[in-house]
Enzyme design. Sequence first.
Site, PDB file in Angstrom:
ATOM      1  N   PHE A 174       0.687  -0.980   0.205  1.00 36.80           N
ATOM      2  CA  PHE A 174       0.022  -0.183   0.187  1.00 36.80           C
ATOM      3  C   PHE A 174       1.269   1.389   0.263  1.00 36.80           C
ATOM      4  O   PHE A 174       2.179   1.375   1.050  1.00 36.80           O
ATOM      5  CB  PHE A 174      -0.903  -0.067   1.105  1.00 36.80           C
ATOM      6  CG  PHE A 174      -1.683   1.156   0.988  1.00 36.80           C
ATOM      7  CD1 PHE A 174      -3.183   1.048   0.651  1.00 36.80           C
ATOM      8  CD2 PHE A 174      -1.735   2.525   1.905  1.00 36.80           C
ATOM      9  CE1 PHE A 174      -3.398   2.331   0.029  1.00 36.80           C
ATOM     10  CE2 PHE A 174      -2.496   3.722   1.258  1.00 36.80           C
ATOM     11  CZ  PHE A 174      -3.855   3.479   0.913  1.00 36.80           C
TER      12      PHE A 174
ATOM     13  N   ASP B 183       8.919   3.100   1.773  1.00 37.13           N
ATOM     14  CA  ASP B 183       8.262   4.171   1.736  1.00 37.13           C
ATOM     15  C   ASP B 183       7.786   3.587   3.301  1.00 37.13           C
ATOM     16  O   ASP B 183       7.462   2.706   4.372  1.00 37.13           O
ATOM     17  CB  ASP B 183       6.758   3.244   1.281  1.00 37.13           C
ATOM     18  CG  ASP B 183       5.661   3.839   1.675  1.00 37.13           C
ATOM     19  OD1 ASP B 183       5.454   4.777   2.664  1.00 37.13           O
ATOM     20  OD2 ASP B 183       4.673   3.795   0.944  1.00 37.13           O
TER      21      ASP B 183
ATOM     22  N   LYS C   9       2.728  10.283   8.643  1.00 35.37           N
ATOM     23  CA  LYS C   9       1.632   9.638   8.652  1.00 35.37           C
ATOM     24  C   LYS C   9       2.093  10.574  10.380  1.00 35.37           C
ATOM     25  O   LYS C   9       1.208  11.777  11.052  1.00 35.37           O
ATOM     26  CB  LYS C   9       1.650   8.738   9.455  1.00 35.37           C
ATOM     27  CG  LYS C   9       0.778   8.096   8.441  1.00 35.37           C
ATOM     28  CD  LYS C   9      -0.092   6.159   8.540  1.00 35.37           C
ATOM     29  CE  LYS C   9      -1.369   5.715   7.475  1.00 35.37           C
ATOM     30  NZ  LYS C   9      -0.284   5.629   6.490  1.00 35.37           N
TER      31      LYS C   9
END
Length: 416
Positions: A156, A241, A270
């Site tokens: 993702f 990532d 995040k």
Amino acid sequence: MAAEATATTLVSHSTGAEWLKRYSTSLMGVFGTPQRVLVRGAGCLVWDADGKEYLDLLGGIAVNALGHAHPFVTSVISSQLATLGHVSNFFTSPTQIALAEKLLALTHAPAGSKVFFTNSGTEAVEAAFKLARRNGASPDGTTGKRTKIIALEGAFHGRTMGALALTAKEAYRAPFEPLPGGVVHIPFGDVAALEAAIDETVAAVFLEPIQGEAGVRPLPPGYLKAAREATTKAGALLIMDEVQTGIGRTGKWLATEDAGIVPDAITLAKGLGGGFPIGALLTFGEQTSSLLSAGQHGTTFGGNPVATAAALATLHAIESQRVLENVAAVGEYLRTGLAAVDGVTEVRGEGLLIGFDLDAEVAPAVVTAGLNAGFIVNSPGPRTIRLAPPLVLTNDQAGTFLAALPAILQTAKDAQ
Ligand SMILES: *Cc1c(COP(=O)(O)O)cnc(C)c1O
């Protein structure tokens, strides 16, 4: 206008049920029906519109690193906004420069490394995608371009078109094809598959150290080293990532910190702003950092004074409150406790990014039963629960969840 005005004076008061009715008539349906209407938070607790209290074990999906309404972060954001909020990237600001320096120092970036700020994770990945497209290309991009990008099954990387091309899930991709081309997905954690797929036409390999959305799946030991060797040999970029795993989530600044590799680029987002939207692409070394030149990428809001102040404040609080030690200790306590709960078949993850599997496909019902019992958790799969709580979660708070979990699992099974 009153100087003390708050947003709550701008909206009428409703019950949770009334708010959700209004939501469904005015908000786009892409998220389904929200579970609750939340009105307030403090530390690891949040309250809904009907006054019910919850222990937040999801942290806005690994975002609220210091919990809700952290006094120091709130104060820094407020004072920055009251001083200078936005300037555009025709200008810079002290907080932007200081944050870039701080991130490069925390990640032990080699000389010549650089930072590009974004507003979200997917934008950081988009920047990395464009960086990859420049690998090997002539200055005007017409010759020498490497056309292939490798990502993993289960990956993702976000929902905008470039990031979506890197994301594996068919249900997310299929409605929006054609996606930016050249991306191949290879089996997860399989070194032989990676070595077979990589050659001089590959621009980059994108990896998450732990696949969060796939149910908290860590790459097997040795995979990153093998990936570094294969990418270096083929001249491809290794792009990590760390949007979900970075900024203390695993008890380290980066999940890849101890892997013994130096990647070519890292995406962050995040947890970086402690709840305020900000992302970043870090490019390691002079050569990678010069792949994108003046005019080849941009953003209006990215790196603005408020977002970069929020991130500086978050990093400072993580350091001064010894948060990384807390993450390691509470994470260990939670994983050990979870493994001993009847009906839990496997526990995965590092620090406070935790996934656990159940002996039945009841994960969505566990989320609902958890909410009714006052706990916010998430189900990335039919039998998997994910926890990504604030990094300041205490052992006592974790313990209340461990104590409540057997009854929550039973309620979920009874509801099936
Ligand atoms: C959440 C996430 C993204 C996308 O971030 P957004 O801020 O939601 O756009 C990208 N990569 C990973 C690994 C993520 O967990």
